[in-house]
Design a protein around this motif. Sequence first.
Motif, PDB file in Angstrom:
ATOM      1  N   ARG A 226      -6.447   3.833  14.324  1.00 36.01           N
ATOM      2  CA  ARG A 226      -5.217   4.588  14.622  1.00 36.01           C
ATOM      3  C   ARG A 226      -3.990   4.006  13.918  1.00 36.01           C
ATOM      4  N   PHE A 227      -3.954   2.697  13.755  1.00 32.66           N
ATOM      5  CA  PHE A 227      -2.817   2.020  13.142  1.00 32.66           C
ATOM      6  C   PHE A 227      -3.193   1.535  11.749  1.00 32.66           C
ATOM      7  N   THR A 228      -2.193   1.496  10.867  1.00 30.72           N
ATOM      8  CA  THR A 228      -2.396   0.990   9.517  1.00 30.72           C
ATOM      9  C   THR A 228      -1.236   0.081   9.136  1.00 30.72           C
ATOM     10  N   ILE A 229      -1.561  -1.129   8.739  1.00 28.96           N
ATOM     11  CA  ILE A 229      -0.537  -2.056   8.266  1.00 28.96           C
ATOM     12  C   ILE A 229      -0.502  -2.012   6.748  1.00 28.96           C
ATOM     13  N   SER A 230       0.687  -2.089   6.186  1.00 34.02           N
ATOM     14  CA  SER A 230       0.842  -2.106   4.732  1.00 34.02           C
ATOM     15  C   SER A 230       2.072  -2.921   4.384  1.00 34.02           C
ATOM     16  N   ARG A 231       2.240  -3.180   3.100  1.00 33.72           N
ATOM     17  CA  ARG A 231       3.377  -3.979   2.672  1.00 33.72           C
ATOM     18  C   ARG A 231       3.878  -3.544   1.322  1.00 33.72           C
ATOM     19  N   ASP A 232       5.157  -3.770   1.096  1.00 37.31           N
ATOM     20  CA  ASP A 232       5.785  -3.504  -0.199  1.00 37.31           C
ATOM     21  C   ASP A 232       6.497  -4.795  -0.576  1.00 37.31           C
ATOM     22  N   ASN A 233       5.826  -5.621  -1.336  1.00 34.20           N
ATOM     23  CA  ASN A 233       6.395  -6.939  -1.650  1.00 34.20           C
ATOM     24  C   ASN A 233       7.716  -6.874  -2.409  1.00 34.20           C
ATOM     25  N   PRO A 234       7.862  -5.998  -3.392  1.00 28.80           N
ATOM     26  CA  PRO A 234       9.170  -5.924  -4.069  1.00 28.80           C
ATOM     27  C   PRO A 234      10.317  -5.587  -3.111  1.00 28.80           C
ATOM     28  N   LYS A 235      10.004  -4.851  -2.042  1.00 29.29           N
ATOM     29  CA  LYS A 235      11.030  -4.519  -1.062  1.00 29.29           C
ATOM     30  C   LYS A 235      11.094  -5.534   0.071  1.00 29.29           C
ATOM     31  N   ASN A 236      10.206  -6.514   0.029  1.00 30.25           N
ATOM     32  CA  ASN A 236      10.168  -7.539   1.080  1.00 30.25           C
ATOM     33  C   ASN A 236      10.032  -6.923   2.464  1.00 30.25           C
ATOM     34  N   THR A 237       9.166  -5.927   2.551  1.00 27.36           N
ATOM     35  CA  THR A 237       9.049  -5.143   3.780  1.00 27.36           C
ATOM     36  C   THR A 237       7.578  -4.907   4.119  1.00 27.36           C
TER      37      THR A 237
ATOM     38  N   GLN B  52      18.575 -18.772   5.825  1.00 25.56           N
ATOM     39  CA  GLN B  52      18.042 -18.426   7.138  1.00 25.56           C
ATOM     40  C   GLN B  52      17.125 -17.210   7.019  1.00 25.56           C
ATOM     41  N   VAL B  53      15.943 -17.356   7.520  1.00 30.21           N
ATOM     42  CA  VAL B  53      14.968 -16.277   7.442  1.00 30.21           C
ATOM     43  C   VAL B  53      15.176 -15.324   8.616  1.00 30.21           C
ATOM     44  N   GLN B  54      15.253 -14.049   8.295  1.00 31.30           N
ATOM     45  CA  GLN B  54      15.394 -13.029   9.332  1.00 31.30           C
ATOM     46  C   GLN B  54      14.362 -11.936   9.128  1.00 31.30           C
ATOM     47  N   LEU B  55      13.778 -11.497  10.231  1.00 33.18           N
ATOM     48  CA  LEU B  55      12.867 -10.366  10.223  1.00 33.18           C
ATOM     49  C   LEU B  55      13.483  -9.295  11.123  1.00 33.18           C
ATOM     50  N   ILE B  56      13.727  -8.139  10.556  1.00 33.69           N
ATOM     51  CA  ILE B  56      14.372  -7.062  11.300  1.00 33.69           C
ATOM     52  C   ILE B  56      13.412  -5.884  11.410  1.00 33.69           C
ATOM     53  N   GLU B  57      12.974  -5.619  12.640  1.00 32.69           N
ATOM     54  CA  GLU B  57      12.102  -4.476  12.880  1.00 32.69           C
ATOM     55  C   GLU B  57      12.930  -3.212  13.132  1.00 32.69           C
ATOM     56  N   SER B  58      12.386  -2.087  12.732  1.00 35.30           N
ATOM     57  CA  SER B  58      13.021  -0.804  12.991  1.00 35.30           C
ATOM     58  C   SER B  58      11.952   0.268  13.083  1.00 35.30           C
ATOM     59  N   GLY B  59      12.350   1.440  13.580  1.00 38.04           N
ATOM     60  CA  GLY B  59      11.427   2.560  13.644  1.00 38.04           C
ATOM     61  C   GLY B  59      10.851   2.838  15.014  1.00 38.04           C
ATOM     62  N   GLY B  60      11.170   1.979  15.965  1.00 35.35           N
ATOM     63  CA  GLY B  60      10.686   2.221  17.315  1.00 35.35           C
ATOM     64  C   GLY B  60      11.412   3.381  17.961  1.00 35.35           C
ATOM     65  N   GLY B  61      10.917   3.785  19.128  1.00 35.82           N
ATOM     66  CA  GLY B  61      11.554   4.880  19.839  1.00 35.82           C
ATOM     67  C   GLY B  61      10.645   5.464  20.877  1.00 35.82           C
ATOM     68  N   LEU B  62      11.017   6.649  21.340  1.00 37.99           N
ATOM     69  CA  LEU B  62      10.256   7.368  22.348  1.00 37.99           C
ATOM     70  C   LEU B  62       9.460   8.484  21.674  1.00 37.99           C
ATOM     71  N   VAL B  63       8.178   8.540  21.982  1.00 38.71           N
ATOM     72  CA  VAL B  63       7.312   9.555  21.387  1.00 38.71           C
ATOM     73  C   VAL B  63       6.320  10.034  22.434  1.00 38.71           C
ATOM     74  N   GLN B  64       5.888  11.270  22.312  1.00 39.38           N
ATOM     75  CA  GLN B  64       4.885  11.802  23.242  1.00 39.38           C
ATOM     76  C   GLN B  64       3.496  11.335  22.844  1.00 39.38           C
ATOM     77  N   ALA B  65       2.629  11.300  23.811  1.00 38.14           N
ATOM     78  CA  ALA B  65       1.244  10.932  23.545  1.00 38.14           C
ATOM     79  C   ALA B  65       0.664  11.838  22.463  1.00 38.14           C
ATOM     80  N   GLY B  66      -0.063  11.228  21.553  1.00 42.01           N
ATOM     81  CA  GLY B  66      -0.619  11.954  20.423  1.00 42.01           C
ATOM     82  C   GLY B  66       0.260  11.934  19.185  1.00 42.01           C
TER      83      GLY B  66
END
Length: 124
Positions: free
Chosen positions: A67-78, A1-15
């Motif tokens: 402003r945003f940057t996407i990246s990947r670490d294939n050995p970590k599957n992340t 079963q394939v699962q994608l688990i997001e993390s790192g979200g939260g509340l932050v001030q502008a800027g």
Amino acid sequence: QVQLIESGGGLVQAGGSLRLSCAVSGRTIVLSGMGWFRQGPGKEREFVATISHNGRYTYYGDSVKGRFTISRDNPKNTVYLQMNSLNPEDTGVYYCAADRSPGATMLEAGYDYWGQGTQVTVSS
């Protein structure tokens, strides 16, 4: 079963900044294009960023370019999404998605697997 688990979200001030992570289990992402999408309050889900299987190609939505940057670490599957200079319009649930194909695609329909999402709230 394939699962994608997001993390790192939260509340932050502008800027401020946040770094989202998407950890994939049940399937290697080595040959998969990956993407991030978001859905703001009362809005449809929209494309944020995508990266090809080898990281060579990346594309961004107009509202996050520079402003945003996407990246990947294939050995970590992340996959990661570094978000800088956040503003209240960036508020929403952020979803990670995986494609069975290796290319980078901006289309929701191009993705086969989706995470449950992580909430990002930017206060003014």
